[in-house]
Design an enzyme around this catalytic site. Structure first.
Site, mmCIF file in Angstrom:
data_model
loop_
_atom_site.group_PDB
_atom_site.id
_atom_site.type_symbol
_atom_site.label_atom_id
_atom_site.label_comp_id
_atom_site.label_asym_id
_atom_site.label_seq_id
_atom_site.Cartn_x
_atom_site.Cartn_y
_atom_site.Cartn_z
ATOM 1 N N TRP A 64 0.622 -1.080 -0.109
ATOM 2 C CA TRP A 64 0.098 -0.225 -0.128
ATOM 3 C C TRP A 64 1.075 1.282 -0.318
ATOM 4 O O TRP A 64 0.394 1.967 -0.528
ATOM 5 C CB TRP A 64 -0.546 0.197 0.875
ATOM 6 C CG TRP A 64 -2.136 -1.103 1.425
ATOM 7 C CD1 TRP A 64 -2.419 -2.509 2.076
ATOM 8 C CD2 TRP A 64 -2.750 -1.556 -0.620
ATOM 9 N NE1 TRP A 64 -3.555 -2.792 1.307
ATOM 10 C CE2 TRP A 64 -4.028 -2.458 -0.278
ATOM 11 C CE3 TRP A 64 -3.225 -0.259 -1.475
ATOM 12 C CZ2 TRP A 64 -4.794 -2.545 -0.699
ATOM 13 C CZ3 TRP A 64 -4.569 -0.402 -1.938
ATOM 14 C CH2 TRP A 64 -5.150 -1.493 -1.970
ATOM 15 N N ASP A 133 -1.074 6.564 6.709
ATOM 16 C CA ASP A 133 -2.092 5.468 5.988
ATOM 17 C C ASP A 133 -2.582 4.547 7.155
ATOM 18 O O ASP A 133 -1.974 3.748 7.414
ATOM 19 C CB ASP A 133 -1.850 4.973 4.968
ATOM 20 C CG ASP A 133 -3.205 3.754 4.323
ATOM 21 O OD1 ASP A 133 -4.201 4.073 4.947
ATOM 22 O OD2 ASP A 133 -2.732 3.255 3.487
ATOM 23 N N LYS A 157 -12.219 -1.626 6.387
ATOM 24 C CA LYS A 157 -11.660 -2.935 6.945
ATOM 25 C C LYS A 157 -12.491 -2.413 8.330
ATOM 26 O O LYS A 157 -12.402 -3.565 8.751
ATOM 27 C CB LYS A 157 -10.479 -2.463 7.393
ATOM 28 C CG LYS A 157 -9.187 -1.821 5.834
ATOM 29 C CD LYS A 157 -9.692 -2.929 4.701
ATOM 30 C CE LYS A 157 -8.799 -3.127 3.737
ATOM 31 N NZ LYS A 157 -8.095 -1.901 3.053
HETATM 32 C C1 LIG Z 1 -7.279 -0.917 1.734
HETATM 33 C C2 LIG Z 1 -6.625 -0.069 1.836
HETATM 34 C C3 LIG Z 1 -5.931 0.651 1.392
HETATM 35 C C4 LIG Z 1 -6.963 1.291 -0.317
HETATM 36 O O1 LIG Z 1 -8.982 1.497 -0.205
HETATM 37 P P1 LIG Z 1 -9.214 1.440 -1.210
HETATM 38 O O2 LIG Z 1 -10.938 2.671 -0.262
HETATM 39 O O3 LIG Z 1 -9.751 0.081 -2.008
HETATM 40 O O4 LIG Z 1 -8.701 2.125 -2.482
HETATM 41 C C5 LIG Z 1 -5.248 1.613 1.202
HETATM 42 N N1 LIG Z 1 -4.567 1.378 2.174
HETATM 43 C C6 LIG Z 1 -4.990 0.029 2.546
HETATM 44 C C7 LIG Z 1 -3.074 0.004 4.314
HETATM 45 C C8 LIG Z 1 -5.932 -0.328 2.878
HETATM 46 O O5 LIG Z 1 -5.759 -1.081 3.304
#
Ligand SMILES: *Cc1c(COP(=O)(O)O)cnc(C)c1O
Length: 324
Positions: A64, A133, A157
């Site tokens: 990511w 993030d 998540k």
């Molecule tokens: C799932 C995820 C993303 C991406 O999110 P989307 O909503 O699918 O664009 C980004 N960073 C992390 C750490 C993730 O687990």
């Protein structure tokens, strides 16, 4: 229900207030509800922050953060703090990072969902705004928000249905978007309009607000942390105490409490069988991400300790049957 109505305004404000309360977000931070997912925010971070000096530091520890760095390259100079690697199994010590004193911000991913790597500490940013993030470990432990410039998390998540993304941004980082920044990715516009610049994903915000309340009632982020430690310890001990039948390649000091990648050591055909038998036992989605293979269990806030026990019991039975 119109998103301009006082009814919806209350849903929007309530969700913000509950989040501010459970995460102890200081007054000089704005809470924004955006669209475009985590991936949209990869672009938004650069579009809103990189123009200050034209460059940013990216700490790439997995899939990511690698994606985020690639997205930012479209809008400015990206300095990779760590040497490129083929696979991600640890987090190199901070003393080895090559940080650029001229960076507009330092970016990292607090929990690499695919690789199963979680930062056990907040990186030292030496006065440069830190961007994190937290999509896959948001609200799974208390954090000191004042250490960050920006925190973001896509909802799907830990906090609600896909389609809404939380951004927490320190006031002084607003007002510096690139002129080409699209309005819906513009943190300053979103802050000014209280996240109601255009039609928001109303239902997602409503459910997310309920999840925040649920966290508050269930011991808060401290309670979520206790659960996360309990659940992940159960799973890692099942792996580590299996006499090598199961294995987890990730360095023990950075193993994720949320996403646990594991293998049936050297026996891919048994991994296939594991997926079939676990499905029959009512558990789906235990396949590892295609980029790393093997198996993976995600232990988000919604997964209970007893759910986790169903998995660890299944793993023990499976091993008893097939461990030669
Ligand atoms: C799932 C995820 C993303 C991406 O999110 P989307 O909503 O699918 O664009 C980004 N960073 C992390 C750490 C993730 O687990």
């Amino acid at each position: 229900m119109s998103h301009r109505s006082s009814h919806y305004e209350q849903i929007n404000n309530q969700a913000q207030e509950t989040l501010r309360h459970i995460l102890d977000v200081p007054d000089n931070y704005k809470i924004l509800f955006m669209q475009g997912g985590g991936t949209g925010i990869f672009a938004a971070v650069a579009l809103n922050l990189i123009s200050k000096t034209g460059s940013a530091d990216y700490v790439v520890t997995g899939s990511w953060s690698a994606k985020a760095a690639n997205e930012a390259k479209k809008y400015g100079k990206v300095n990779l703090v760590l040497p490129p690697r083929d696979n991600y199994l640890n987090i190199p010590d901070q003393s080895t990072w090559s940080l650029d004193p001229n960076a507009s911000y330092i970016y990292y991913c607090a929990n690499e969902t695919i690789n199963g790597i979680e930062f056990p500490y907040i990186p030292e940013a030496k006065g440069i705004p830190l961007v994190a993030d937290m999509s896959s470990n948001f609200l799974s432990k208390p954090i000191n928000v004042s250490k960050f410039g920006v925190i973001f998390a896509s909802a799907q998540k830990n906090i609600g249905p896909a389609g809404i993304t939380v951004v927490i941004i320190r006031d002084d980082l607003l007002d510096q978007p690139m002129p080409s920044c699209p309005s819906i990715l513009d943190f300053t516009i979103m802050a000014k309009f209280n996240s109601l610049y255009n039609t928001p994903p109303c239902f997602c915000a409503y459910v997310m607000g309920k999840v925040f309340k649920w966290i508050d009632k269930n011991g808060g982020v401290k309670g979520m942390e206790v659960n996360a430690v309990t659940k992940s310890s159960m799973l890692y001990s099942t792996i580590d105490d299996s006499n090598g039948f199961y294995s987890c390649p990730i360095s023990k000091d950075v193993r994720s409490r949320m996403n646990v990648p594991f293998r049936i050591t050297g026996q891919e055909e048994l991994e296939q069988l594991f997926l079939e038998e676990s499905k029959k036992a009512g558990m789906i989605q235990l396949k590892g991400h295609r980029s790393v293979g093997g198996l993976r269990a995600s232990l988000y806030n919604a997964v209970s300790i007893s759910d986790t026990k169903v998995l660890t019991d299944f793993m023990a039975e499976f091993r008893a049957k097939y461990h030669k």
